[in-house]
Scaffold this active site. Structure first.
Site, short mmCIF file in Angstrom:
data_model
loop_
_atom_site.label_atom_id
_atom_site.label_comp_id
_atom_site.label_asym_id
_atom_site.label_seq_id
_atom_site.Cartn_x
_atom_site.Cartn_y
_atom_site.Cartn_z
CG HIS A 155 11.25 -7.22 10.27
ND1 HIS A 155 11.00 -6.15 9.45
CD2 HIS A 155 11.19 -8.32 9.48
CE1 HIS A 155 10.81 -6.58 8.21
NE2 HIS A 155 10.93 -7.89 8.20
CG MET A 173 8.03 3.67 8.63
SD MET A 173 8.17 1.87 8.65
CE MET A 173 8.07 1.56 6.89
C1 GRF Z 1 5.06 -3.52 13.07
O1 GRF Z 1 4.52 -4.60 12.35
C2 GRF Z 1 6.55 -3.66 13.20
O2 GRF Z 1 6.98 -4.99 13.24
C3 GRF Z 1 7.06 -3.00 11.94
O3 GRF Z 1 6.20 -1.94 11.72
C4 GRF Z 1 4.92 -2.22 12.29
C5 GRF Z 1 4.59 -1.05 13.15
O4 GRF Z 1 3.26 -1.07 13.56
N1 GRF Z 1 8.43 -2.62 12.10
P1 GRF Z 1 2.78 -0.10 14.71
O5 GRF Z 1 3.09 1.33 14.30
O6 GRF Z 1 3.49 -0.50 15.97
O7 GRF Z 1 1.28 -0.30 14.82
#
Ligand code: GRF
Length: 193
Positions: free
Chosen positions: A110, A91
């Protein structure tokens, strides 16, 4: 020799898990050299530990600039041989030192059909707009938010009786298939020895 990736994750790490499962299942010819998180207790770190994968927390320091954080990350990664960095729910926008240290070697997943719905809450926004389909995208990372060149996409239908929960599960399922497959295609293109 097997290719090495780093996976950067801030949260749940379910995409990290999909990558681990693909490696362990023989569908992805790579190894995870290290998992990096900016969040000390991210569940992604526990997933790495369960699979014996090295992991490190690089938490931002108070007042630290994006560039300084990126430079610190580049230094921390020096001990690992890394062919590709895969962001999986990381993030933070990457600073220039990281982008310059790994040119065209950082990718992101994404949960939308970019360039539609960049940024946060992409699944929710597509659902609220009453679209008939959405999807997920793998793209190279640049210094924008979900703006780099697109590598691969998977389309996901939105059904009339979907709830945000059923749609979210369908988008995630598409992510878990697309991300390992795309990493495999990048690292071990068909026909290459
Ligand atoms: C996923 O939906 C990805 O596309 C986005 O953040 C989410 C991460 O989920 N960038 P996780 O931590 O892999 O469960």
């Amino acid at each position: 020799m097997s290719r090495a990736i780093a996976v950067f994750a801030s949260g749940t790490g379910s995409n990290l898990q999909a990558i681990i499962d693909a490696i362990e299942g023989g569908r992805l010819g790579a190894r995870i050299a290290v998992v990096v998180s900016d969040v000390p207790h991210a569940p992604a770190l526990a997933r790495a530990a369960r699979h014996g994968i090295p992991a490190m927390v690089i938490a931002p320091e108070r007042g630290e600039t994006r560039e300084a954080y990126a430079a610190r990350t580049v230094s921390a990664l020096k001990v690992y041989p890394i062919d590709l960095i895969c962001l999986a729910g990381f993030m933070r926008v990457l600073g220039r030192p990281l982008l310059e240290a790994f040119p065209r070697r950082i990718i992101n997943i994404h949960p939308a059909l970019l360039p539609a719905y960049p940024g946060l809450r992409a699944i929710e926004r597509a659902f609220a707009d009453g679209l008939k389909e959405t999807g997920c995208t793998i793209h190279y990372v640049d210094d924008g938010i979900d703006t780099g060149p697109i590598i691969a996409q998977a389309r996901v239908p939105i059904h009339a009786d979907d709830t945000i929960e059923t749609l979210t599960a369908r988008v995630h399922a598409a992510e878990y298939a697309l991300y390992p497959q795309t990493i495999q295609n990048l690292l071990n293109p068909a026909g290459a020895s």
